[in-house]
Write a protein that holds these residues in place. Structure first.
Motif, mmCIF file in Angstrom:
data_model
loop_
_atom_site.group_PDB
_atom_site.id
_atom_site.type_symbol
_atom_site.label_atom_id
_atom_site.label_comp_id
_atom_site.label_asym_id
_atom_site.label_seq_id
_atom_site.Cartn_x
_atom_site.Cartn_y
_atom_site.Cartn_z
ATOM 1 N N GLY A 223 -6.277 112.608 56.200
ATOM 2 C CA GLY A 223 -5.500 113.354 55.229
ATOM 3 C C GLY A 223 -4.234 113.882 55.875
ATOM 4 N N ILE A 224 -3.317 114.349 55.045
ATOM 5 C CA ILE A 224 -2.067 114.936 55.529
ATOM 6 C C ILE A 224 -2.037 116.400 55.104
ATOM 7 N N GLN A 225 -1.890 117.284 56.072
ATOM 8 C CA GLN A 225 -1.902 118.721 55.808
ATOM 9 C C GLN A 225 -0.476 119.249 55.711
ATOM 10 N N PHE A 226 -0.224 119.996 54.641
ATOM 11 C CA PHE A 226 1.080 120.630 54.426
ATOM 12 C C PHE A 226 0.943 122.139 54.613
ATOM 13 N N PHE A 227 1.866 122.727 55.374
ATOM 14 C CA PHE A 227 2.086 124.173 55.378
ATOM 15 C C PHE A 227 3.503 124.384 54.854
ATOM 16 N N ILE A 228 3.622 125.054 53.713
ATOM 17 C CA ILE A 228 4.916 125.236 53.056
ATOM 18 C C ILE A 228 5.209 126.730 52.996
ATOM 19 N N ILE A 229 6.226 127.162 53.712
ATOM 20 C CA ILE A 229 6.621 128.572 53.738
ATOM 21 C C ILE A 229 7.763 128.749 52.739
ATOM 22 N N THR A 230 7.504 129.500 51.673
ATOM 23 C CA THR A 230 8.441 129.553 50.564
ATOM 24 C C THR A 230 8.314 130.885 49.824
#
Length: 306
Positions: A223-230
């Motif tokens: 899988g591909i893990q996203f961390f999105i700081i927004t």
């Protein structure tokens, strides 16, 4: 009356406890039998890889397998007997680091492997292409090693030394450590036999084996893990839901330099969905800070079952 009721309940509770213990014991026996079955399957695959691809082409691999082939060529000792003999000092080295239970299981595996290699020595493929032998041999050996570690076995040799290194230092993976150790043995072994031309083929086998081992241990479900700081986590989540029914976890983060509080959106997606997620992020918040990692063996809803 109350006394007899109490005795009756105690008897029922005792019987229930005994049933749970029996179930637990039966589950342990079942798991152990499954582990033994896969250990035998791994040994067959390993032995076939050695007899079909490694020995006919004279490939000197790393670890005990490579040392066994060298002894076979220099002294005429069977590969299986040499495998058992070379494993004895390595088992003693791993005793303190890994404990006697793991070493005992490894000794069983290595002994069965030695017997299996000699028992299946009659299985041959005539005129095998050396490059294909290197590839297929690596797949067989790496797959077998991966099976061993999935069920807490080891074939001995450099497997134990690699596990000692990873356990003691917490550095590298099993596949990477095995590749380094086996590469050293390959170079020395081929120089001793005066066959430097086989060195490249042996290194190909080790590389393929290390990759196969990591795949078997880590699993195929990547899988591909996203961390999105927004600042626009809610809006991003709603946009994602228009196409994918996949959840997100909202964490709270604080920028230590600016002191500003942000939403940290975390999610894991399929590799084919990465491009769409990047478009979503770009559309909602072009200023977002995004970290993307590759993950292995993702368990849970939408991926592989626990």
């Amino acid at each position: 009356m109350i006394y007899f009721w109490y005795i009756n309940q105690a008897a029922k509770n005792g019987a229930a406890g005994q049933m749970r213990e029996a179930e637990t014991m039966s589950e342990k026996i079942k798991r152990e039998l499954i582990a033994v079955g896969f250990m035998l399957i791994g040994n067959v695959i390993f032995a076939l890889g050695v007899n079909l691809f490694v020995v006919p082409c004279g490939l000197v691999l790393g670890g005990v397998t490579g040392g066994s082939v060298v002894l076979n060529k220099l002294t005429g000792m069977s590969v299986g007997a040499a495998t058992i003999a070379l494993n004895i000092p390595i088992m003693l080295i791993g005793w303190k680091v890994l404990g006697w239970k793991f070493i005992a299981r490894s000794w069983i595996t290595s002994t069965v492997l030695g017997v299996m290699i000699d028992a299946l020595a009659w299985v041959q493929i005539p005129d095998v292409d050396p490059i294909l032998s290197a590839l297929y041999g690596g797949i067989c050996i790496g797959g077998a090693i991966g099976i061993f570690y999935q069920y807490n076995w080891a074939s001995g040799g450099s497997d134990i030394l690699a596990k000692c290194w990873v356990t003691a230092t917490k550095r590298g993976t099993m596949g990477q450590t095995l590749a380094v150790m086996d590469g050293i043995v390959v170079v020395i072994g081929n120089l001793l036999l005066g066959e430097p031309t086989n060195m490249l083929l042996a290194l190909i086998t080790i590389f393929v084996a290390s990759k196969t081992t990591d795949i078997v241990i880590s699993g195929y479900d990547k899988g591909i893990q996203f961390f999105i700081i927004t600042d626009k986590g809610e809006e991003l989540y709603r946009l994602v839901q228009t196409k994918y029914q996949r959840g997100m976890t909202c964490l709270t983060g604080k920028g230590m330099y600016t002191g500003h509080t942000y939403q940290v959106m975390m999610t894991v997606v399929k590799p084919a969905q990465v491009a769409d997620y990047k478009k979503f992020i770009r559309k909602v918040d072009p200023e977002a800070f995004v970290i993307v990692n590759e993950t292995h063996d993702v368990l849970g809803r939408g991926f592989k079952e626990m």
